[in-house]
Design a protein around this motif. Structure first.
Motif, PDB file in Angstrom:
ATOM      1  N   PRO A 186     -10.693  17.961  -3.319  1.00 52.34           N
ATOM      2  CA  PRO A 186      -9.767  18.356  -4.387  1.00 52.34           C
ATOM      3  C   PRO A 186      -8.335  18.573  -3.909  1.00 52.34           C
ATOM      4  CG  PRO A 186     -11.821  19.574  -4.580  1.00 52.34           C
ATOM      5  CD  PRO A 186     -11.866  18.859  -3.269  1.00 52.34           C
ATOM      6  N   ARG A 187      -8.144  18.829  -2.602  1.00 55.01           N
ATOM      7  CA  ARG A 187      -6.792  19.022  -2.079  1.00 55.01           C
ATOM      8  C   ARG A 187      -6.184  17.723  -1.553  1.00 55.01           C
ATOM      9  NH1 ARG A 187      -3.803  23.257  -0.976  1.00 55.01           N
ATOM     10  NH2 ARG A 187      -2.898  22.085   0.758  1.00 55.01           N
ATOM     11  N   VAL A 188      -6.951  16.926  -0.833  1.00 53.19           N
ATOM     12  CA  VAL A 188      -6.356  15.780  -0.147  1.00 53.19           C
ATOM     13  C   VAL A 188      -6.564  14.452  -0.880  1.00 53.19           C
ATOM     14  CG1 VAL A 188      -6.548  16.924   2.088  1.00 53.19           C
ATOM     15  CG2 VAL A 188      -8.371  15.396   1.351  1.00 53.19           C
ATOM     16  N   MET A 189      -7.557  14.366  -1.749  1.00 54.72           N
ATOM     17  CA  MET A 189      -7.811  13.125  -2.482  1.00 54.72           C
ATOM     18  C   MET A 189      -8.200  13.410  -3.931  1.00 54.72           C
ATOM     19  SD  MET A 189      -9.996  11.072   0.469  1.00 54.72           S
ATOM     20  CE  MET A 189      -9.621   9.421  -0.086  1.00 54.72           C
ATOM     21  N   PRO A 190      -7.446  14.235  -4.645  1.00 56.09           N
ATOM     22  CA  PRO A 190      -7.856  14.607  -6.007  1.00 56.09           C
ATOM     23  C   PRO A 190      -7.904  13.428  -6.959  1.00 56.09           C
ATOM     24  CG  PRO A 190      -5.583  15.256  -5.607  1.00 56.09           C
ATOM     25  CD  PRO A 190      -6.139  14.830  -4.293  1.00 56.09           C
ATOM     26  N   GLN A 191      -6.991  12.460  -6.793  1.00 59.88           N
ATOM     27  CA  GLN A 191      -6.983  11.307  -7.688  1.00 59.88           C
ATOM     28  C   GLN A 191      -8.251  10.478  -7.517  1.00 59.88           C
ATOM     29  OE1 GLN A 191      -5.655  11.608  -4.755  1.00 59.88           O
ATOM     30  NE2 GLN A 191      -4.277   9.940  -4.175  1.00 59.88           N
ATOM     31  N   HIS A 192      -8.695  10.340  -6.279  1.00 56.73           N
ATOM     32  CA  HIS A 192      -9.892   9.529  -6.043  1.00 56.73           C
ATOM     33  C   HIS A 192     -11.159  10.272  -6.467  1.00 56.73           C
ATOM     34  CE1 HIS A 192      -7.510   6.444  -4.194  1.00 56.73           C
ATOM     35  NE2 HIS A 192      -6.972   7.303  -3.369  1.00 56.73           N
ATOM     36  N   ARG A 193     -11.151  11.588  -6.363  1.00 52.95           N
ATOM     37  CA  ARG A 193     -12.277  12.361  -6.901  1.00 52.95           C
ATOM     38  C   ARG A 193     -12.358  12.167  -8.415  1.00 52.95           C
ATOM     39  NH1 ARG A 193     -14.707  17.402  -5.928  1.00 52.95           N
ATOM     40  NH2 ARG A 193     -15.096  16.599  -3.827  1.00 52.95           N
ATOM     41  N   ALA A 194     -11.216  12.246  -9.094  1.00 53.01           N
ATOM     42  CA  ALA A 194     -11.194  12.102 -10.551  1.00 53.01           C
ATOM     43  C   ALA A 194     -11.610  10.699 -10.970  1.00 53.01           C
ATOM     44  CB  ALA A 194      -9.791  12.415 -11.081  1.00 53.01           C
ATOM     45  N   TRP A 195     -11.068   9.684 -10.306  1.00 56.25           N
ATOM     46  CA  TRP A 195     -11.382   8.308 -10.696  1.00 56.25           C
ATOM     47  C   TRP A 195     -12.819   7.920 -10.351  1.00 56.25           C
ATOM     48  CZ3 TRP A 195      -6.117   6.551  -8.226  1.00 56.25           C
ATOM     49  CH2 TRP A 195      -5.085   6.861  -9.121  1.00 56.25           C
ATOM     50  N   THR A 196     -13.338   8.461  -9.249  1.00 59.36           N
ATOM     51  CA  THR A 196     -14.737   8.190  -8.906  1.00 59.36           C
ATOM     52  C   THR A 196     -15.673   8.762  -9.964  1.00 59.36           C
ATOM     53  OG1 THR A 196     -14.301   8.113  -6.524  1.00 59.36           O
ATOM     54  CG2 THR A 196     -16.557   8.596  -7.201  1.00 59.36           C
ATOM     55  N   SER A 197     -15.353   9.957 -10.463  1.00 58.90           N
ATOM     56  CA  SER A 197     -16.207  10.576 -11.483  1.00 58.90           C
ATOM     57  C   SER A 197     -16.196   9.778 -12.787  1.00 58.90           C
ATOM     58  CB  SER A 197     -15.750  12.012 -11.746  1.00 58.90           C
ATOM     59  OG  SER A 197     -14.460  12.041 -12.339  1.00 58.90           O
ATOM     60  N   LEU A 198     -15.088   9.070 -13.037  1.00 61.85           N
ATOM     61  CA  LEU A 198     -14.980   8.279 -14.270  1.00 61.85           C
ATOM     62  C   LEU A 198     -15.518   6.863 -14.123  1.00 61.85           C
ATOM     63  CD1 LEU A 198     -11.380   9.318 -15.428  1.00 61.85           C
ATOM     64  CD2 LEU A 198     -13.544   9.964 -16.511  1.00 61.85           C
ATOM     65  N   TYR A 199     -15.286   6.243 -12.948  1.00 67.17           N
ATOM     66  CA  TYR A 199     -15.552   4.804 -12.821  1.00 67.17           C
ATOM     67  C   TYR A 199     -16.575   4.440 -11.753  1.00 67.17           C
ATOM     68  CZ  TYR A 199     -11.075   5.050 -15.270  1.00 67.17           C
ATOM     69  OH  TYR A 199     -10.067   5.364 -16.147  1.00 67.17           O
ATOM     70  N   GLY A 200     -17.063   5.417 -11.008  1.00 68.42           N
ATOM     71  CA  GLY A 200     -18.048   5.122  -9.980  1.00 68.42           C
ATOM     72  C   GLY A 200     -17.433   5.026  -8.593  1.00 68.42           C
ATOM     73  N   LYS A 201     -18.286   4.773  -7.595  1.00 67.02           N
ATOM     74  CA  LYS A 201     -17.845   4.767  -6.205  1.00 67.02           C
ATOM     75  C   LYS A 201     -16.969   3.566  -5.858  1.00 67.02           C
ATOM     76  CE  LYS A 201     -21.848   7.306  -4.418  1.00 67.02           C
ATOM     77  NZ  LYS A 201     -23.021   7.264  -3.494  1.00 67.02           N
ATOM     78  N   VAL A 202     -17.084   2.501  -6.603  1.00 69.18           N
ATOM     79  CA  VAL A 202     -16.254   1.316  -6.386  1.00 69.18           C
ATOM     80  C   VAL A 202     -15.451   1.077  -7.653  1.00 69.18           C
ATOM     81  CG1 VAL A 202     -16.230  -1.156  -5.864  1.00 69.18           C
ATOM     82  CG2 VAL A 202     -17.952   0.322  -4.802  1.00 69.18           C
TER      83      VAL A 202
END
Length: 525
Positions: free
Chosen positions: A85-101
């Motif tokens: 949540p501190r260093v990669m929050p955008q990728h955490r958010a997008w992974t939750s919406l669109y999956g690991k890839v």
């Protein structure tokens, strides 16, 4: 009549300019509008989706906004190792919406987040340059040089062949004494300060480890003292902050070459690093010439010898290439190891039961005093488990970047040429499908059967990357970390100070935002 001729010429020039402008506009529209639309549609047909493309900026603005929001006053409980949540929050958010890839956009460049270990293995095992590293930005190049980290193709093969002998295990074992001696000086200073304060002292170990590891690099790689290498160390620390600042801002094309205050400072620091390294190299060459002996058996000596022996211009490196390799190893060799030691101290300081176990092992295998040898370090199995677990949870590098040089089929996903590939190491290291239900917890015992059996995937630990381009200095870093921790453990008990703020921050490498204050208590002899 002359007016008519002049008017006609002006019309012709205007028509030519209009044609050029129309061509440029068409190319810009194709690059900024049509291609992103076509690429997104092609990925969507394969089931790969992501945040919507924004003209010119892609997703960079929203990405930076999420980072700013995540780091603005947000800290973690010191028992939490969920740094995402501190260093990669955008990728955490997008992974939750669109999956690991998923697909996202770095400006107008398509970028694929590769959260699949099978895909990662394919990318990192590449031997034919289908997935090379992208060209580094000027600020990063000024920091690390065009050494092994960034060279490609035949140049990389040539550099790797010349540098590799310096990292053979027999050479590294010979460096153990120098590593321990440098660490011993720091520990004696801590003991002196503690003695003057009733046997206890608080130390900000992050800064101490940065200076220690720079001292080790100076001795083992360049045969010089920390005082000689300090100019490089201080300049690279500032260049690191400049590089981080450049990543955090959106710049117009070509802005990195404008004589701005930041660029002027970067250029001055770059020259300072180069001039200092040239002075070290010249001194070594003069000493070798005066004694009519080899250049030495450290990293610099081996590179200078290879340079002197080259006859056809292909088997040796140029002086500029040697300087680039020196810049790379000086930064990578001290920065990553200093953070490894810092985070290991944090984990041991917050898990006293593991600190006790490691101390018992160190005292058993290395004794209560005297020199620490490479053979003794090989017996420190628990220490190695903690180091591996530290690299998993707080590895210095949180992501790996690659790019595609051709249209490729990546585990069934068709990826067009020119796509940026982001491997989110920090997220993969917390994947419970690979590491188990306790993936978010500190559990060094997961490595009790060696690193290749710690997870469901044999190459799951990516702290030093994997494949042919894995970090050449990983054994050096591990040995230095082992020796330093062993010396600290047999002299001190320690805990994280109450003042510590748990706010891991990615400033090119992962580090505590406000340092790591540790309370050290001298143990009875």
């Amino acid at each position: 009549m002359f007016g008519m001729v002049g008017s006609g010429a002006a019309l012709m020039v205007a028509a030519a300019l209009a044609a050029v402008a129309a061509t440029w506009l068409w190319a810009a529209l194709a690059h900024l509008v049509w291609r992103p639309y076509a690429v997104a549609r092609a990925f969507a047909r394969q089931g790969v989706r992501g945040p919507a493309y924004r003209l010119y900026f892609g997703n960079t603005r929203e990405s930076k906004a999420m980072l700013r929001a995540a780091t603005s006053g947000h800290t973690l409980d010191r028992s939490s190792h969920d740094i995402i949540p501190r260093v990669m929050p955008q990728h955490r958010a997008w992974t939750s919406l669109y999956g690991k890839v998923y697909l996202w956009w770095f400006g107008s460049t398509p970028a694929l987040c590769v959260g699949s270990y099978d895909m990662v293995k394919r990318i990192l095992s590449d031997k034919v340059e289908l997935y090379p590293k992208p060209s580094p930005p000027p600020a990063l190049l000024a920091l690390m040089g065009m050494g092994l980290v960034f060279t490609q193709g035949d140049d990389w093969v040539r550099h790797r062949r010349i540098v590799s002998p310096a990292f053979a295990m027999d050479k590294l074992k010979m460096m153990t004494g120098a590593m321990a001696a440098c660490a011993g000086e720091v520990i004696r200073e801590w003991e002196s300060r503690a003695a003057a304060n009733g046997g206890e002292v608080m130390v900000e170990v992050g800064k101490q480890f940065a200076e220690l590891t720079a001292d080790v690099i100076s001795h083992t790689a360049f045969g010089s003292s920390y005082r000689q290498g300090k100019e490089v160390f201080l300049a690279q620390r500032e260049l690191q902050l400049i590089a981080f600042a450049s990543f955090a801002t959106t710049r117009l094309p070509g802005a990195q070459y404008a004589p701005t205050k930041s660029n002027l400072r970067r250029w001055r620091l770059e020259r300072k690093v180069r001039d200092t390294l040239v002075a070290i190299i010249d001194e070594r060459m003069r000493m070798a010439a005066a004694k009519e002996e080899a250049y030495g058996h450290d990293l610099l000596g081996l590179m200078l010898e290879a340079n002197a022996c080259g006859e056809d211009g292909k088997s040796a490196m140029s002086m500029d290439e040697i300087i680039d390799e020196c810049e790379t190893f000086f930064f990578a060799g001290h920065d990553t190891t200093s953070h490894l030691l810092t985070w290991a101290m944090f984990l041991l300081g917050t898990h006293p039961e593991w600190q006790h176990r490691l101390r018992a092992e160190v005292l058993r295998e290395c004794g209560t005093g005297g020199a620490i040898t490479g053979d003794a370090l090989n017996k420190l199995k628990l220490v190695m488990m903690v180091i591996y677990e530290t690299l998993r949870l707080y590895g210095a590098v949180t992501r790996i970047l690659r790019t595609t040089t051709a249209d490729v089929d990546l585990c069934g996903v068709k990826v067009p040429k020119g796509t940026l590939l982001l491997i989110p190491i920090a997220m993969l290291h917390r994947d419970d499908e690979i590491w188990g239900a306790d993936a978010g917890e500190f559990n060094p015992l997961r490595f009790r059967n060696d690193v290749g059996r710690a997870a469901a995937h044999p190459s799951a630990l990516l702290a030093f990357a994997a494949g042919p381009r894995s970090c050449i200095g990983q054994d050096f870093a591990m040995m230095e970390a082992q020796a330093t921790l062993a010396l600290i453990l047999r002299r001190f008990a320690f805990e994280v100070a109450p003042e510590y703020v748990h706010a891991p921050t990615d400033i090119v490498t992962l580090q505590p935002l406000q340092g790591l204050p540790i309370v050290l208590k001298v143990l009875d002899p």
